[in-house]
Design a protein around this motif. Structure first.
Motif, mmCIF file in Angstrom:
data_model
loop_
_atom_site.group_PDB
_atom_site.id
_atom_site.type_symbol
_atom_site.label_atom_id
_atom_site.label_comp_id
_atom_site.label_asym_id
_atom_site.label_seq_id
_atom_site.Cartn_x
_atom_site.Cartn_y
_atom_site.Cartn_z
ATOM 1 N N UNK A 149 1.090 -1.081 0.013
ATOM 2 C CA UNK A 149 0.057 0.152 0.021
ATOM 3 C C UNK A 149 0.769 1.154 -0.138
ATOM 4 N N UNK A 153 1.263 4.228 -2.766
ATOM 5 C CA UNK A 153 0.814 5.692 -2.425
ATOM 6 C C UNK A 153 2.098 6.406 -2.868
ATOM 7 N N UNK A 172 -5.003 6.518 -10.774
ATOM 8 C CA UNK A 172 -5.643 6.069 -9.744
ATOM 9 C C UNK A 172 -6.866 5.208 -10.337
ATOM 10 N N UNK A 179 -3.280 -3.440 -7.072
ATOM 11 C CA UNK A 179 -2.750 -4.005 -5.674
ATOM 12 C C UNK A 179 -3.511 -5.155 -5.374
ATOM 13 N N UNK A 180 -4.730 -5.382 -5.835
ATOM 14 C CA UNK A 180 -5.264 -6.862 -5.502
ATOM 15 C C UNK A 180 -4.722 -7.873 -6.295
ATOM 16 N N UNK A 183 -1.380 -8.836 -4.528
ATOM 17 C CA UNK A 183 -1.820 -9.591 -3.393
ATOM 18 C C UNK A 183 -1.872 -11.156 -3.966
ATOM 19 N N UNK B 62 -16.651 2.864 -6.365
ATOM 20 C CA UNK B 62 -16.699 1.597 -7.058
ATOM 21 C C UNK B 62 -16.032 1.362 -8.327
ATOM 22 N N UNK B 63 -16.104 2.780 -9.083
ATOM 23 C CA UNK B 63 -15.450 2.993 -10.194
ATOM 24 C C UNK B 63 -14.002 2.768 -10.150
ATOM 25 N N UNK B 64 -13.569 3.493 -8.974
ATOM 26 C CA UNK B 64 -12.120 3.454 -8.646
ATOM 27 C C UNK B 64 -11.568 2.119 -8.056
ATOM 28 N N UNK B 79 -10.228 -5.244 -1.593
ATOM 29 C CA UNK B 79 -9.343 -6.134 -1.066
ATOM 30 C C UNK B 79 -7.923 -5.413 -1.030
ATOM 31 N N UNK B 80 -7.995 -3.864 -0.736
ATOM 32 C CA UNK B 80 -6.814 -2.999 -0.516
ATOM 33 C C UNK B 80 -6.913 -2.602 0.995
ATOM 34 N N UNK B 81 -5.853 -2.251 1.298
ATOM 35 C CA UNK B 81 -5.875 -1.938 2.895
ATOM 36 C C UNK B 81 -6.372 -0.523 3.374
ATOM 37 N N UNK B 82 -6.483 -0.223 4.614
ATOM 38 C CA UNK B 82 -6.891 1.015 4.991
ATOM 39 C C UNK B 82 -6.044 2.193 4.752
ATOM 40 N N UNK B 83 -4.629 1.878 4.634
ATOM 41 C CA UNK B 83 -3.741 3.013 4.311
ATOM 42 C C UNK B 83 -4.112 3.368 3.040
ATOM 43 N N UNK B 84 -4.174 2.265 2.013
ATOM 44 C CA UNK B 84 -4.219 2.782 0.667
ATOM 45 C C UNK B 84 -5.423 3.355 0.514
ATOM 46 N N UNK B 87 -5.380 7.096 1.187
ATOM 47 C CA UNK B 87 -4.642 7.796 0.277
ATOM 48 C C UNK B 87 -5.251 7.924 -1.015
ATOM 49 N N UNK B 88 -6.104 7.076 -1.554
ATOM 50 C CA UNK B 88 -6.719 7.032 -2.801
ATOM 51 C C UNK B 88 -7.897 8.067 -2.498
ATOM 52 N N UNK B 91 -6.627 11.406 -2.946
ATOM 53 C CA UNK B 91 -6.259 11.675 -4.339
ATOM 54 C C UNK B 91 -7.590 11.929 -5.075
ATOM 55 N N UNK B 92 -8.662 11.233 -4.772
ATOM 56 C CA UNK B 92 -9.767 11.108 -5.410
ATOM 57 C C UNK B 92 -10.728 12.705 -5.417
ATOM 58 N N UNK B 94 -9.075 15.212 -4.614
ATOM 59 C CA UNK B 94 -8.207 16.282 -5.052
ATOM 60 C C UNK B 94 -8.028 16.331 -6.686
ATOM 61 N N UNK B 95 -8.772 15.480 -7.328
ATOM 62 C CA UNK B 95 -8.872 15.389 -8.710
ATOM 63 C C UNK B 95 -9.481 16.605 -9.338
#
Lengths: 233, 233
Positions: A149, A153, A172, A179-180, A183, B62-64, B79-84, B87-88, B91-92, B94-95
DNA sequence: TTTAAAAAACTGGTTAACCAGCTATAATCT
DNA sequence: AGATTATAGCTGGTTAACCAGTTTTTTAAA
């Protein structure tokens, strides 16, 4: 689970049929750019589907810039001609879901450009942002922990500094799927993470120094393992 | 017209606020990958917005690839972690909307890769498809008619032959905006169209011959005018 | 106590009625 | 007749009730 996939593909099929019919309608009625589409209600009646199905199809065509809905007024044909409209709709209907290989291939392409742009355009704030992502990655990876992750980032922070919102959006879009898949296929094991710390630092330093070619080269080094993996899968 | 833009930006603002709140919620409740989000009804009540607003925000996430809705079951954290995730989402939010320069910059990058891939991977059917787009362009352009649409369909046909669905999707996404901007700024005048016929033919022949480097070079020649235009705007 | 069956509650998706605002037609006035 | 106002109907968007499954809880049986 299997059922769910079936239902989903059915809905996808319905949506594609509606999109195709909207395309035919535009041809049939000779709708030019700026012309108004029949109302959602009429379309749902004509196509014998629910209005929400019609709305979803219109949404998708709006996403690809072919239609434009204006509240309390109507849905309008975008400012591209009939020929382009037909071609694009055919292409949209032909679109396949992205596979892992195409994702990685695209990612490498995007990032090698992004890192050059970032070296040229990064602001001080961008540098701070990238640095903090770098530090977070180093802290995790140096402890031998999974840092997929934090890794991504860091790359997204660079994309943000590229000053190109289109490239940033595309990064993005593909990042979570990468990532998925990482993993799932265990692309990044711990030994890779450790050596990647220095590679990340080198990329950061090049961006900080404002050297686009060096930044690209350092990123290429960082992608070497990924390169091989992608083309051996 | 001004009002419409205001309304639209308001809706955008509401959606972003909901996205931000969903992000906070995931942190607050320590939701891990695979965990279930509260139902749409509960979220709409909690955030004091309509359920359809919540649905739109979920759709965007869901799109991202950050959330996944399953009918009659719930919405789940991808299935990506809390940190990602954090961050994402940042970023979204901020787009920015893409500007013309970033579109052209991205298009050139994509196409120089796509044309190489097409030379390596094109099938016989792809060649037929590209050829017919080429012929349509030639017929229009040789008569001195506006052929922006046929031009872009030629390029999309090549994207389709690249064997990379991600790149193909991205090309489809940026093409209509490029068309409308071309028309707005009158990028392609008639004299350009005429000389572009031979350039298109050269690209096609290189793809047909299966020579990626030649194909890229010929495409670069074709982009020369666009290159200059993009960096002088 | 453990297991199996039944039922109640809850889920995202769908539907139909409703809303505010735009648009074209009709009516009015000059 | 021409310009202006009033009106009726139509638009995409929103809302709340409904639907068909899923999921959890309760109940009954072993």
């Amino acid at each position: 689970m299997k059922l769910e996939v079936l239902i989903k593909s059915d809905n996808q099929e319905v949506q594609n049929q509606i999109i195709a019919k909207i395309g035919e309608l535009i041809n049939l009625k000779n709708l030019e750019p700026g012309d108004k589409l029949p109302s959602e209600r009429m379309l749902s009646e004509k196509f014998e589907v629910s209005r929400s199905n019609v709305r979803e199809a219109i949404n998708k065509l709006e996403f690809y810039g072919l239609l434009k809905s204006i509240p309390q007024s109507g849905t309008f044909v975008a400012d591209i001609g009939v020929i382009a409209m037909n071609g694009m709709i055919a292409d949209i209907l032909r679109l396949e879901d992205p596979d892992f290989k195409s994702l990685v291939e695209t990612r490498i392409l995007l990032e090698l450009k992004i890192v050059k742009l970032a070296a040229l355009r990064r602001t001080k704030e961008d540098l701070i942002h990238i640095k903090s992502a770098l530090d977070a990655y180093e802290e995790k990876a140096s402890q031998g922990l999974d840092a997929v992750q934090e890794d991504l980032l860091f790359h997204l922070a660079i994309a943000n500094a590229s000053g190109n919102s289109t490239l940033n959006t595309f990064m993005l879009k593909i990042t979570p799927e990468i990532i998925t898949n990482f993993k799932k296929y265990h692309v990044c094991d711990d030994s890779l993470s450790l050596s990647a710390i220095d590679e990340h630092k080198a990329v950061y330093e090049a961006i900080k120094a404002g050297d686009p070619q060096l930044a690209k080269d350092k990123m290429k080094v960082h992608f070497k393992a990924l390169y091989q993996y992608c083309y051996n899968i």
